[in-house]
Every structure is written in structure tokens, then in C-alpha cells.
Design a protein around this motif. Sequence first.
Motif, PDB file in Angstrom:
ATOM      1  N   VAL A 167      22.201 -11.139  -6.723  1.00 15.52           N
ATOM      2  CA  VAL A 167      20.766 -10.845  -6.725  1.00 15.52           C
ATOM      3  C   VAL A 167      20.080 -11.673  -5.642  1.00 15.52           C
ATOM      4  CG1 VAL A 167      18.656 -10.826  -8.107  1.00 15.52           C
ATOM      5  CG2 VAL A 167      20.861 -10.472  -9.227  1.00 15.52           C
ATOM      6  N   MET A 168      19.529 -10.987  -4.643  1.00 13.39           N
ATOM      7  CA  MET A 168      18.807 -11.705  -3.586  1.00 13.39           C
ATOM      8  C   MET A 168      17.303 -11.462  -3.765  1.00 13.39           C
ATOM      9  SD  MET A 168      19.110 -11.384   0.575  1.00 13.39           S
ATOM     10  CE  MET A 168      18.510  -9.701   0.752  1.00 13.39           C
ATOM     11  N   GLY A 169      16.584 -12.476  -4.191  1.00 13.66           N
ATOM     12  CA  GLY A 169      15.113 -12.406  -4.208  1.00 13.66           C
ATOM     13  C   GLY A 169      14.508 -11.458  -5.217  1.00 13.66           C
ATOM     14  N   GLU A 170      15.269 -11.013  -6.188  1.00 13.09           N
ATOM     15  CA  GLU A 170      14.731 -10.083  -7.185  1.00 13.09           C
ATOM     16  C   GLU A 170      14.726 -10.732  -8.556  1.00 13.09           C
ATOM     17  OE1 GLU A 170      13.595  -6.532  -7.115  1.00 13.09           O
ATOM     18  OE2 GLU A 170      13.080  -7.584  -5.285  1.00 13.09           O
ATOM     19  N   ASN A 171      13.996 -10.128  -9.474  1.00 17.82           N
ATOM     20  CA  ASN A 171      13.868 -10.684 -10.815  1.00 17.82           C
ATOM     21  C   ASN A 171      13.940  -9.549 -11.839  1.00 17.82           C
ATOM     22  OD1 ASN A 171      13.352 -12.377 -12.930  1.00 17.82           O
ATOM     23  ND2 ASN A 171      11.223 -12.814 -12.363  1.00 17.82           N
ATOM     24  N   PRO A 172      15.120  -8.892 -11.932  1.00 18.48           N
ATOM     25  CA  PRO A 172      15.197  -7.686 -12.766  1.00 18.48           C
ATOM     26  C   PRO A 172      14.846  -7.895 -14.227  1.00 18.48           C
ATOM     27  CG  PRO A 172      17.393  -8.363 -12.007  1.00 18.48           C
ATOM     28  CD  PRO A 172      16.397  -9.160 -11.238  1.00 18.48           C
ATOM     29  N   LEU A 173      15.021  -9.116 -14.721  1.00 22.39           N
ATOM     30  CA  LEU A 173      14.688  -9.344 -16.131  1.00 22.39           C
ATOM     31  C   LEU A 173      13.201  -9.081 -16.375  1.00 22.39           C
ATOM     32  CD1 LEU A 173      15.448 -10.195 -18.936  1.00 22.39           C
ATOM     33  CD2 LEU A 173      15.319 -12.576 -18.246  1.00 22.39           C
TER      34      LEU A 173
ATOM     35  N   THR B  46       6.517  -9.634 -10.337  1.00 23.09           N
ATOM     36  CA  THR B  46       6.927 -10.417 -11.515  1.00 23.09           C
ATOM     37  C   THR B  46       6.276 -11.800 -11.519  1.00 23.09           C
ATOM     38  OG1 THR B  46       8.910 -11.386 -10.537  1.00 23.09           O
ATOM     39  CG2 THR B  46       9.137  -9.195 -11.519  1.00 23.09           C
ATOM     40  N   GLY B  47       5.389 -12.064 -10.588  1.00 23.33           N
ATOM     41  CA  GLY B  47       4.598 -13.300 -10.622  1.00 23.33           C
ATOM     42  C   GLY B  47       5.345 -14.545 -10.193  1.00 23.33           C
ATOM     43  N   THR B  48       6.568 -14.394  -9.700  1.00 22.36           N
ATOM     44  CA  THR B  48       7.358 -15.566  -9.312  1.00 22.36           C
ATOM     45  C   THR B  48       6.565 -16.465  -8.364  1.00 22.36           C
ATOM     46  OG1 THR B  48       9.325 -14.203  -9.474  1.00 22.36           O
ATOM     47  CG2 THR B  48       9.561 -16.289  -8.314  1.00 22.36           C
ATOM     48  N   MET B  49       5.898 -15.845  -7.404  1.00 20.02           N
ATOM     49  CA  MET B  49       5.100 -16.635  -6.466  1.00 20.02           C
ATOM     50  C   MET B  49       3.653 -16.763  -6.950  1.00 20.02           C
ATOM     51  SD  MET B  49       6.483 -15.744  -2.658  1.00 20.02           S
ATOM     52  CE  MET B  49       6.060 -14.040  -2.537  1.00 20.02           C
ATOM     53  N   SER B  50       3.035 -15.633  -7.303  1.00 14.31           N
ATOM     54  CA  SER B  50       1.589 -15.676  -7.558  1.00 14.31           C
ATOM     55  C   SER B  50       1.238 -16.500  -8.792  1.00 14.31           C
ATOM     56  CB  SER B  50       1.020 -14.262  -7.665  1.00 14.31           C
ATOM     57  OG  SER B  50       1.639 -13.549  -8.708  1.00 14.31           O
ATOM     58  N   ARG B  51       2.100 -16.554  -9.800  1.00 15.95           N
ATOM     59  CA  ARG B  51       1.785 -17.376 -10.974  1.00 15.95           C
ATOM     60  C   ARG B  51       1.831 -18.867 -10.624  1.00 15.95           C
ATOM     61  NH1 ARG B  51       5.843 -16.619 -14.848  1.00 15.95           N
ATOM     62  NH2 ARG B  51       6.876 -14.893 -13.785  1.00 15.95           N
ATOM     63  N   ARG B  52       2.479 -19.205  -9.486  1.00 15.32           N
ATOM     64  CA  ARG B  52       2.552 -20.616  -9.083  1.00 15.32           C
ATOM     65  C   ARG B  52       1.451 -20.971  -8.080  1.00 15.32           C
ATOM     66  NH1 ARG B  52       8.065 -19.378 -10.232  1.00 15.32           N
ATOM     67  NH2 ARG B  52       8.993 -21.021 -11.501  1.00 15.32           N
ATOM     68  N   SER B  53       0.623 -20.003  -7.729  1.00 19.08           N
ATOM     69  CA  SER B  53      -0.466 -20.279  -6.807  1.00 19.08           C
ATOM     70  C   SER B  53      -1.712 -20.614  -7.621  1.00 19.08           C
ATOM     71  CB  SER B  53      -0.726 -19.031  -5.948  1.00 19.08           C
ATOM     72  OG  SER B  53      -2.049 -19.048  -5.480  1.00 19.08           O
ATOM     73  N   PRO B  54      -2.255 -21.832  -7.476  1.00 20.19           N
ATOM     74  CA  PRO B  54      -3.424 -22.203  -8.283  1.00 20.19           C
ATOM     75  C   PRO B  54      -4.583 -21.223  -8.107  1.00 20.19           C
ATOM     76  CG  PRO B  54      -2.585 -24.098  -7.054  1.00 20.19           C
ATOM     77  CD  PRO B  54      -1.807 -22.911  -6.600  1.00 20.19           C
TER      78      PRO B  54
END
Length: 699
Positions: free
Chosen positions: A413-419, A600-608
Motif C-alpha cells: 500500500v503506497m499512500g492509501e488508507n483503504p480501512l 480519509t483525513g490523514t493530512m487534513s485532520r492533522r492541520s490545526p
Amino acid sequence: MSSEGDDAVKTICPYCGVGCGIQIQQGEDRGDVNFRPWGDAPVNEGRICIKGGAATQVIDHEDRLTEPLIKEDGEFREATWEEAYDRIVSEMERIREEHGPDGMGFYGSSKTMNEENYLLQKLARRYGTNNVDNCTRMCHASTVWALRTSLGAGAMTNSMEDLEEAADVFWIQGANPGEQHPIANSQYFRQAVLEGATVIQVDPHANKTTRSFDIGETDRHMHLQVNPGADIPLLNVVLKTILERHEEEPDAGWIDEEFIAERTEGFEHLKETLADFDEEAAAEEAGVPLEDIELAAEKYAMANNAAIFTGMGMSQHTCGVDNVQNEINLALITGNLGKPGTGVNPLRGQNNVQGTSDVGAMPNVLPGYQLVDDDEVRESVEEVWGFEVPDEPGLTNVEISHEAGKSVHGLYVMGENPLMSEPDGNRVEERLNSLEFMVAQDIFMTETAELADVVLPATTWAERGGTVTNTDRRVQRMRGVEKVHENTKHDLEILMEVGSRLFGEDGFRFDDVEAVFEELREVCPIYHGMTYDGLGEEGLHWPCYEEGDEGDQFLYEDSFDTESGLGQIEGVRHQPPAEVPDEEYPLILTTARLEEHYNTGTMSRRSPTLSRQHPENFVDVHPNDAERYGIEDGDMVQLRSRRGEIEVKAQVTEDIKEGVVWTTPHFAAASANRLTNDVLDDRAKIPEYKAAAADIAVT
Ligand code: SF4
């Protein structure tokens, strides 16, 4: 703040498919990477939305993965790269020996660049499998299928610039550019409406797009609030209205007879399909007053140039291919193709979702959408690659996860978040847990990476260079600053190392990213005329067959790229969603994204900045449904489907239709994809995210 820092690097926003140019500047401390506007960027001319402006916030985030991790006895421990590569290579070799090459699956990513996806799919094919796919499958696989088979290319027919200049009607169905493509919406669509164009929006949900066109002139903005899954009945009313009015007024220009005669085939089939069609019943099915649909039909048909924009509200259905085919039918019978300001235009969600498919990270095609089961195509690619490519299409990503632990035993898995991104998340979790081996390559510990055996720390979008292809087929260069964390590696570097260790250096070791692009363009006809340097700051639209070609802003000026050269009209009939409301689950659940979050918010949920806007999930409930279920605005509610349940805050609003509930997939604690249905469109294999039966109760 300076707009043109001397040492600023010009690159592309990592979020949506609009492909806005931004600049970044690195301070003395490598982690100090800041955003700078790029005043004359080709797509956005310096404008930026909240996501683009906040994109640098993830680069030096404290959650960054900085060392390779290997799982032992259920726990991750830090490992060296040598250990990580050894484990990956030995497990991949073992799986091939024990289960054959189709025992592995490979996920490419639209968050990574063309060269990286190109090398990943080459790695999969060298391994001996076509089980390679990317998240296009989840968003526009059906659109690509319909466009490719009926017109020739699975991409936007036109480009932002020609649409803004020439379109006088924008038909936006199942897309929400106000949230998802904010700069395209404000800079191109809203601007055109302010200058006199008309917009017709078809969507079950009133949203930022609806509000952005509220310019006080209601005759130039219609919102048809269609029921989820009833787009075919609505478009069939449009088509039938146009055909009937043409019978009554043959010279009024309702259809383009010359275009139909000279450039299309299948018109008779459409007429036959609609012959006994009951418009009143269809309007009722669609949940939109008949006279409103008829008025919208008139506005579209009478436009000089009318452009259709299509989104996941259309594509993410079991009838996704037919939904888009009906948009193509509308454009073809009115002659709205092959010229500026027209066409059928999918709005792509991620900054490289177009390119990931262009370069062949799909189970049925090689680079440039060349069919993998075509002997001639395979031979020409094999000549460059130097190995045999398997001739049967492989599994799509949802099929790979369905098969995990059955015929598929290993996953790369490269850069994906299938879960988080695939439907029926509980089922995905169970399947991923049954794999023998999984490697995840990412910048953060995602929900999927938690289940992996090896986790590799990759660099972010800002730390490396390569090319990405935006929603209107413009191939652009990204440029990077210095790596922030010493022991992270670029995705390309990792893939080269894994490929070289598995199969030898020949074909997997490249001097730099440009060398990979050179090989890509050799096997990808639509990119063939592009040189890495020639992309410059403006980029180039594909197709670009020969060096010196300027690329096409709009497609099909003279003919379509189908076998006959003709655009394919094909009548389609309503197919209800696989799950419809019943006594136990009396509501329709539909899903969509928010402007401030990214998939899936991997990046945006970590952006204040982004997280502050929407820190948690919520569900929109119509006031009549709220009253029926005893729900007050702000109550915590349990939302259930046949596949699971989540707890979310209720937002009581008339933005959503009665009988429909609307929520988002961004939040791990309460993701809509624990509820969505994983039933697939049988041709494009895209899941039906947009309609599932559901129930709701106050907790
Ligand atoms: Fe980035 Fe899209 Fe916003 Fe442009 S519109 S800044 S590409 S997220």
C-alpha cells in the motif's frame, strides 16, 4: 509577506485536482517550511483556498513517521531500512512461491506522483500480476469507463480556461465544487455566472456550491434537489423533454440534427428507450417538480455552449456507468462536444487522481489507457520493459480487499488508507487482518498502516519533485525543498530499491525522477510529446503525441476516439440503488466531503487550521425526520446501516431532503464508510457509496 521569495520553490497544491500552483519556502531549520502565494500560477493566478493555504502544516508535524517500523509479536519496533527491505523482499518472494503472483495486490495513490505510480505498476507487472489499482476506482472509475467507451478518453473533454470563456450554461450534477474544488468554483464557474452564465446544480444536498451561486438572480441558478440514486430518471426527463419539444418546433434548435447525423451513432436507441417513458412518474422518482426539470432542459438545450460537470454523486452508484452515459447522451444530441465551453467534465478529487490512472496504475490498462489484454499493446510495452506482462486484467482495489486472506495474501500500500476509504469498513478491517503480509508506505501512521507488518516512512509532497496531472489533463511539475527528516525516503527511492532487490537493477534503477518520466513517455502515447523540462511552469494538457505539440485544451474537434470515430449514444433505464429504504432501515444514507477535509483525513485532520473548522463528524437530518425521531439540533445520534453503526452529532437542517441523511467519511472515530455499501457497478467496479438504507436514533 513577500509574494515571490527569492529562494521560494514553485510547486502544486497537494490537495484537490484543480492543481493550483503555490510556492513554498524553507527556513534555516529544515522543518520550517512556509506557504507563499504564486502570483502568476497558470491555473489559479495566486488564489488559494483554505486547504491549499494550510498545506504546509503537515510537513513538520510531530506525528510524521521518521524511521522504518517492523511489527513483531503484534508491536511495532524501529528498524533499519536494510531490515525493512529484507523483510519486504523475502515476504514478497515467499508469497509468490506459495500462492503465485496473483497472491499479491498493489495500491497506487493519487496523493503520489506520476513517476511513483508508474514505477509501482511496473513493479506489480514485473512481479507477474495485474492486481494493481488506485483510488480512481472509488471516485470516477465509472466516469472513466463511460467516457472512454463512448467518446474515447477517460478524462475531462474540455479545460477550465475554455469553459470559463465560452460556456453559457454550467450543468453541475453530483459534484460540489464549492467544497471540493473551491478555486475552480470561484475563479471559473462563479465568475462566469457573475458575467451572465447560468448554472443548473443537481444534488440531493444544498451546500457551499448552492450558496456560492446565490447572486440574487434566481433565473440564472437552479438547484434540482434530486433523490440519491435517481439521476437517470431526472436526466431521462431532460432528454425526453428535449426530444418532444424538437418534434413540436423542429427549427428551434432543441437538438443538433447535423451533429447527430455526422458525428454520433445510437440516436435511435435513445429514442426507443424513451418511447414509452412516463415523465411524471420519473420526476416523482427523482423527487423534483416536473416543470423545474423541463425548465432546466430548456436552459441547457437553448444554450450556445453548455458544459456538464460530473462528480461522485453520479459515479458512486451501481449504475455509475449509465449515469454518466446519460450525461454523454445529453451532450451528444445537443452538439455540446468538440468545441470550447462544452463537454462532459469529471471534476477529480485529488491532485494526481487523473495521472495515477494515466500512467497505468489500474488492473485493466497499461500506461495511456492501453488495454492490457491487447496483444499488440502488450508487446510494444514489453519491448521497452524487457519482461512479459500478464495478459489478463487483475483485481480492482475493492476486489483485492474482498479477496484478502482468500486468493490475495500480501498487499503493498503506497499512500492509501483503504480501512477508511473503502466501503463497509468493518469488513475491510476483518479482511486486512487476514492477510499474511502487508507493507504500508506513508508519511503518517494511518488506520491501515496500524494493521501492516512493515511501515516505511516516506517524504511529503513538499520534499520531492515529479509530475502530477490535474483535473483538466494538465501535466504539471512539482518541485521540492530539502528533506525534513534524514531517515525518511522518497516514494520513488523506495520503489527503486524494492524493485532492484527483487528483480535486479535493470529497469528499476533510475538516475533521477526525470529518467523515470522519460521511460513513462516512451510507453504512454498521450504523454509521448512531453519533455520534463518542456513542462516548464505552465505544464501541458494531454494528449501530446509529438514533441512540439501544445496539447489539447478541448478534445474531439473533428472526431471521437472510438472505433468508428463517432460518439456513442445509448439510452439507459433507471436502476434503483442496491439497497432501498425498508421498515428496518427507513432512511437513505448518502455521503460527501467537506471543504476543510481531504478524503480519509490523514493530512487534513492533522492541520490545526483545517481541523478547527470541523473537528468531528456530524449528520445532516431534515427537520421533519428530526421531529419524527425526537432529535434536537446538536444531539448525539446513532446512525446505523446493515454493516455497522457510528455515533455523530445531529445537525437539523433543510439542506438535506426529508428521508435522506448525509454524513462524511473523514473522521476515524465515526466514519461514514463503516456504514456504506460495498456493492459494485458491474462494469467499472466502483462501490455504491452514495445510497444505502439506514436508521437513526438518539443515543
Ligand atoms: Fe489546493 Fe484545490 Fe484549494 Fe486549489 S482549490 S488550493 S488545488 S485544494
